[in-house]
Design an enzyme around this catalytic site. Structure first.
Site, PDB file in Angstrom:
ATOM      1  N   ASP A  52       0.828  -1.378  -0.169  1.00 49.36           N
ATOM      2  CA  ASP A  52      -0.347   0.037  -0.199  1.00 49.36           C
ATOM      3  C   ASP A  52       1.172   0.985   0.340  1.00 49.36           C
ATOM      4  OD1 ASP A  52      -2.461   1.769   0.137  1.00 49.36           O
ATOM      5  OD2 ASP A  52      -3.545   0.045   1.063  1.00 49.36           O
ATOM      6  N   HIS A  95       2.206   1.792  -3.029  1.00 46.35           N
ATOM      7  CA  HIS A  95       1.515   2.887  -3.660  1.00 46.35           C
ATOM      8  C   HIS A  95       1.903   4.368  -4.119  1.00 46.35           C
ATOM      9  CE1 HIS A  95      -2.399   0.302  -3.282  1.00 46.35           C
ATOM     10  NE2 HIS A  95      -1.587  -0.619  -3.917  1.00 46.35           N
TER      11      HIS A  95
END
Ligand SMILES: *[C@@H]1O[C@H](CO)[C@@H](O)[C@H](O)[C@H]1NC(C)=O
Ligand SMILES: *[C@@H]1O[C@H](CO)[C@@H](O)[C@H](O)[C@H]1NC(C)=O
Length: 408
Positions: free
Chosen positions: A226, A249
């Protein structure tokens, strides 16, 4: 960070009253050293050492002057560790970890969604150690990537309401959920942190900072499933330098504007970093239909190299990590004084620069200076893709180099 740590405050409590008895007269230059092995820790990677760790912590926390808790070389199998204060140290409280902590995979042992927690401690100095969350067993159980009201799994290391904290040389691997949370902390410095989890592990954000002030993190090496770093609501004066991010991310301010009464975000500087093979580069993200207004101001991204990154520069005020979100109203997070400076490298998507601000609160004073992004032509050869800039509800200032060309 698809989920907010502010939920955690409801689970958190610190011991009240004085658990540690009266403090005898102050001894000058008293270095109290507490070794977990002297409190019964075995360190064979199998025996549950939780109780020994907590006994050692209570002794260290109740000691005055300069205090040190030592976890020698070894592998310590432990459940949740609540290293909570307030403690009686007048000098630093050092926790030196030479070994590895390995988390239990039995989720029923976690009464709060944190594994190792430092709460309400002053002058904590955490040095070294590997925190292995053993997350692989619980990742398939996570519904959080799909649902808003999911059951949150434990964070590897949480700092909650600490003051004057220094963290150096720690490693966090395979957290069940977030790796490191910094919540409600004042004056937090950290250097040389390594974080890793597989690219497809759910919600394994590297470092999430929320409601904190005067935070300086440097030399972070983060590869995860993430955000590498996320700067949530209520933060001021946060500086991040020398981050190596990827996979993951990217580096985010947000997400913001989801809950009532979120604090403003101001004074954020992210510089001298490299982002590789991530789904976003540098991003500000806010939800639509915010229950109350808030502000983000003075955010600078400076000297960032993008390697093979999708969406290298992105402001997204219609953030929605699920297939559907409440879009019945616009975002009410107001963005101003946002600078992207000296950002160069390669993009794998044509949307190299996306600045999509809210129609309710258009962004003001957004500056892009020396942006030079090229289409990534590493291994794939699908011709020459043209990179573009896209702007909504913002009139950015483009200075010096701007490749792709500015939006009209
Ligand atoms: C900002 O934070 C840094 C690092 O913690 C600190 O040294 C500095 O004094 C802070 N600046 C202000 C204006 O508080
Ligand atoms: C903006 O934030 C940076 C980093 O926290 C700080 O050094 C600077 O003084 C701030 N500028 C203004 C105008 O507040």
């Amino acid at each position: 960070m698809e989920l907010f740590f502010c939920l955690f405050i409801f689970f958190f409590f610190s011991p009240s009253g004085n658990l540690y008895g009266a403090d005898g007269g102050r001894m000058p230059a008293n270095l109290g050293t507490y070794d977990v092995k002297k409190f019964g820790a075995v360190g064979d990677g199998r025996t549950d050492d939780t109780k020994a760790f907590m006994r050692a912590w209570e002794a260290a926390c109740g000691s005055s002057d300069v205090v040190k808790l030592v976890i020698p070389v070894g592998i310590y199998f432990v459940g949740p560790l609540k290293f909570d204060g307030p403690c009686t140290n007048s000098g630093t409280l050092t926790v030196e970890i030479q070994g590895t902590l390995k988390a239990t995979t039995d989720l029923s042992k976690y009464t709060t969604p944190h594994w190792v927690q430092f709460g309400s401690v002053k002058r904590l100095n955490l040095i070294g150690g590997t925190f292995d969350g053993q997350g692989a067993a619980s990742w398939p159980l996570s519904t959080c990537p799909k649902e808003k009201n999911c059951k949150v799994l434990p964070t590897n290391i949480l700092f909650m309401n600490t003051v004057d904290t220094v963290v150096t040389g720690i490693t966090s691997v395979n957290s069940k959920f977030f790796h490191i949370g910094i919540l409600g902390c004042a004056n937090f410095k950290s250097d040389n942190i390594k974080i890793s989890a597989p690219e497809d592990s759910p919600n394994t954000d590297g470092i999430h900072v929320e409601r904190s002030s005067n935070v300086a993190l440097s030399h972070l090496s983060i590869g995860t499933g993430d955000d590498c770093v996320s700067i949530g609501p209520g933060n001021s004066n946060v500086t991040l330098t020398n981050i190596r991010c990827g996979p993951g991310h990217g580096i985010s301010v947000g997400s913001l504007g989801k809950y009532e009464g979120e604090g403003d975000v101001t004074g954020i500087l992210i510089r001298d970093s490299t982002i590789t093979s991530t789904t976003n580069g540098v991003r500000i993200k806010t939800w639509q239909n915010s229950p109350s207004p808030s502000m983000v101001s003075n955010v600078t991204f400076d000297n960032i190299i993008m390697n093979n990154v999708a969406n290298p520069i992105i402001i997204d005020q219609e953030y929605c990590p699920y297939s559907k979100c409440d879009s019945s109203g616009p975002s009410r997070v107001r963005l101003s004084d946002i600078t992207f400076k000296n950002i160069r490298g390669t993009s794998v998507s044509s949307d190299a620069v996306t600045l999509h601000c809210s129609p309710k609160t258009p962004c003001t004073n957004v500056v892009l200076e020396d942006v030079n992004l090229k289409y990534y032509t590493g291994e794939v050869s699908d011709g020459h893709m043209i990179l573009t800039s896209s702007c909504l509800n913002v009139k950015p200032t483009f200075r010096r180099t701007h490749e792709p060309p500015p939006c009209k």
